[in-house]
Each structure stands twice: as structure tokens, then as C-alpha cells.
Design a protein around this motif. Structure first.
Motif, PDB file in Angstrom:
ATOM      1  N   GLU A 115       0.863  -1.177   0.000  1.00  0.00           N
ATOM      2  CA  GLU A 115       0.000   0.000   0.000  1.00  0.00           C
ATOM      3  C   GLU A 115       0.902   1.229   0.000  1.00  0.00           C
ATOM      4  OE1 GLU A 115      -2.819   2.400   3.200  1.00  0.00           O
ATOM      5  OE2 GLU A 115      -1.949   0.466   3.740  1.00  0.00           O
ATOM      6  N   ILE A 116       0.617   2.154  -0.893  1.00  0.00           N
ATOM      7  CA  ILE A 116       1.339   3.418  -0.929  1.00  0.00           C
ATOM      8  C   ILE A 116       0.305   4.525  -0.735  1.00  0.00           C
ATOM      9  CG2 ILE A 116       2.814   4.971  -2.269  1.00  0.00           C
ATOM     10  CD1 ILE A 116       3.700   2.439  -3.842  1.00  0.00           C
ATOM     11  N   ALA A 117       0.398   5.205   0.401  1.00  0.00           N
ATOM     12  CA  ALA A 117      -0.538   6.283   0.716  1.00  0.00           C
ATOM     13  C   ALA A 117       0.236   7.586   0.800  1.00  0.00           C
ATOM     14  CB  ALA A 117      -1.246   5.999   2.036  1.00  0.00           C
ATOM     15  N   ARG A 118      -0.286   8.599   0.127  1.00  0.00           N
ATOM     16  CA  ARG A 118       0.355   9.913   0.133  1.00  0.00           C
ATOM     17  C   ARG A 118      -0.543  10.893   0.871  1.00  0.00           C
ATOM     18  NH1 ARG A 118       1.777   7.374  -4.502  1.00  0.00           N
ATOM     19  NH2 ARG A 118       3.961   7.496  -5.115  1.00  0.00           N
ATOM     20  N   PHE A 119       0.069  11.619   1.811  1.00  0.00           N
ATOM     21  CA  PHE A 119      -0.656  12.590   2.624  1.00  0.00           C
ATOM     22  C   PHE A 119       0.022  13.946   2.497  1.00  0.00           C
ATOM     23  CE2 PHE A 119      -0.360   8.564   4.996  1.00  0.00           C
ATOM     24  CZ  PHE A 119      -1.687   8.243   5.194  1.00  0.00           C
ATOM     25  N   ASP A 120      -0.748  14.974   2.251  1.00  0.00           N
ATOM     26  CA  ASP A 120      -0.269  16.341   2.428  1.00  0.00           C
ATOM     27  C   ASP A 120      -0.932  16.834   3.693  1.00  0.00           C
ATOM     28  OD1 ASP A 120       1.370  16.591   0.154  1.00  0.00           O
ATOM     29  OD2 ASP A 120      -0.367  16.973  -1.108  1.00  0.00           O
ATOM     30  N   VAL A 121      -0.125  17.358   4.607  1.00  0.00           N
ATOM     31  CA  VAL A 121      -0.687  17.875   5.858  1.00  0.00           C
ATOM     32  C   VAL A 121      -0.639  19.390   5.849  1.00  0.00           C
ATOM     33  CG1 VAL A 121      -0.086  15.771   7.124  1.00  0.00           C
ATOM     34  CG2 VAL A 121       1.462  17.718   7.177  1.00  0.00           C
ATOM     35  N   LYS A 122      -1.472  19.980   6.685  1.00  0.00           N
ATOM     36  CA  LYS A 122      -1.539  21.439   6.769  1.00  0.00           C
ATOM     37  C   LYS A 122      -0.180  21.981   7.206  1.00  0.00           C
ATOM     38  CE  LYS A 122      -6.316  20.924   8.155  1.00  0.00           C
ATOM     39  NZ  LYS A 122      -7.190  20.815   9.328  1.00  0.00           N
ATOM     40  N   PRO A 123       0.367  22.937   6.437  1.00  0.00           N
ATOM     41  CA  PRO A 123       1.661  23.520   6.817  1.00  0.00           C
ATOM     42  C   PRO A 123       1.632  24.027   8.261  1.00  0.00           C
ATOM     43  CG  PRO A 123       1.036  24.244   4.624  1.00  0.00           C
ATOM     44  CD  PRO A 123      -0.159  23.515   5.205  1.00  0.00           C
ATOM     45  N   GLU A 162      -2.883   3.702  -3.178  1.00  0.00           N
ATOM     46  CA  GLU A 162      -2.881   2.694  -4.224  1.00  0.00           C
ATOM     47  C   GLU A 162      -2.170   1.460  -3.706  1.00  0.00           C
ATOM     48  OE1 GLU A 162      -0.530   3.172  -7.858  1.00  0.00           O
ATOM     49  OE2 GLU A 162       0.617   4.721  -6.844  1.00  0.00           O
ATOM     50  N   HIS A 163      -2.463   0.347  -4.347  1.00  0.00           N
ATOM     51  CA  HIS A 163      -1.834  -0.924  -4.008  1.00  0.00           C
ATOM     52  C   HIS A 163      -1.021  -1.377  -5.208  1.00  0.00           C
ATOM     53  CE1 HIS A 163      -5.421  -0.725  -1.411  1.00  0.00           C
ATOM     54  NE2 HIS A 163      -4.576  -1.192  -0.512  1.00  0.00           N
TER      55      HIS A 163
END
Length: 117
Positions: free
Chosen positions: A15-23, A101-102
């Protein structure tokens, strides 16, 4: 989730998970992740888990989880109470919707094909 192709039939997946977090919330996000990491790590079928942070983009994170099967993630973890605790802890830091995505190893499928010949 219906799956056909290389991940069907109990094949290990990543599993590849991409997160953008609040600056400005990156440190708090990392701290929250550390408090709920075990929710994934202790799920049956989880082989490994690793969170990485962008060097050039410090508000970007990538989670890589190796699962024994796709179902271990989509049914085992996502269907568990642990998933709710996971999202409750880290979700407030998201700047947008994470992408997940997997992927399955082409080496594993090539080895299986070669063995069948």
C-alpha cells in the motif's frame, strides 16, 4: 472492493498512501502517527509499515505498508475499529484527501510464471 489482475488471489501487496498535511502541523502529525502506528502494525497480515517525510516538501508524507494480501488491508484493517482510531488521530492534519494505491511485485509474478514453464 473487487480486484482482478496481479493482486487477486492472495498475492502480497504494498500500500502506498500519500498525505499532504496542513503547513505548520507536521510535528503534530508525526506525533499523532506515532500514537496510532500500532493500529496498522498489529493488524493481521501487516508485514511492515514505514512513514517517510518529503525532504523538499516537508508537508508531504508517504506511508508504505506491506500486506500479506490486499484483503488484509481493505477488509481486515479498513473494516476494523483500529481504522477509525487511526483516521481520528491523523485525519485532522490532512490538507486534502490522501491518495492510496496498491502495488504488487512484478518479480513475484515473473518468478511464478517462470516456474510454471
Amino acid at each position: 472492493m473487487s480486484v482482478t489482475g496481479p493482486a487477486a488471489g492472495g498475492t502480497p501487496v504494498t500500500e502506498i498512501a500519500r498525505f499532504d498535511v496542513k503547513p505548520g502541523t507536521e510535528s503534530d502529525f508525526v506525533a499523532a502517527y506515532r500514537t496510532v502506528r500500532h493500529e496498522i502494525a498489529n493488524t493481521p497480515g501487516c508485514r511492515s509499515i514505514r512513514m517517510s517525510r518529503g525532504v523538499e516538501s516537508p508537508s508531504s508524507f508517504v506511508l508504505i505498508v506491506e500486506w500479506a494480501t490486499l484483503e488484509a488491508h481493505t477488509e481486515g484493517f479498513r473494516g476494523s475499529a483500529g481504522f477509525g482510531r487511526w483516521r481520528a488521530a491523523i485525519g485532522p492534519f490532512f490538507a486534502g484527501t490522501p491518495s492510496v494505491e496498491h502495488v504488487a511485485s512484478v518479480e513475484a509474478s515473473a518468478d511464478a510464471t517462470a516456474g510454471a514453464a
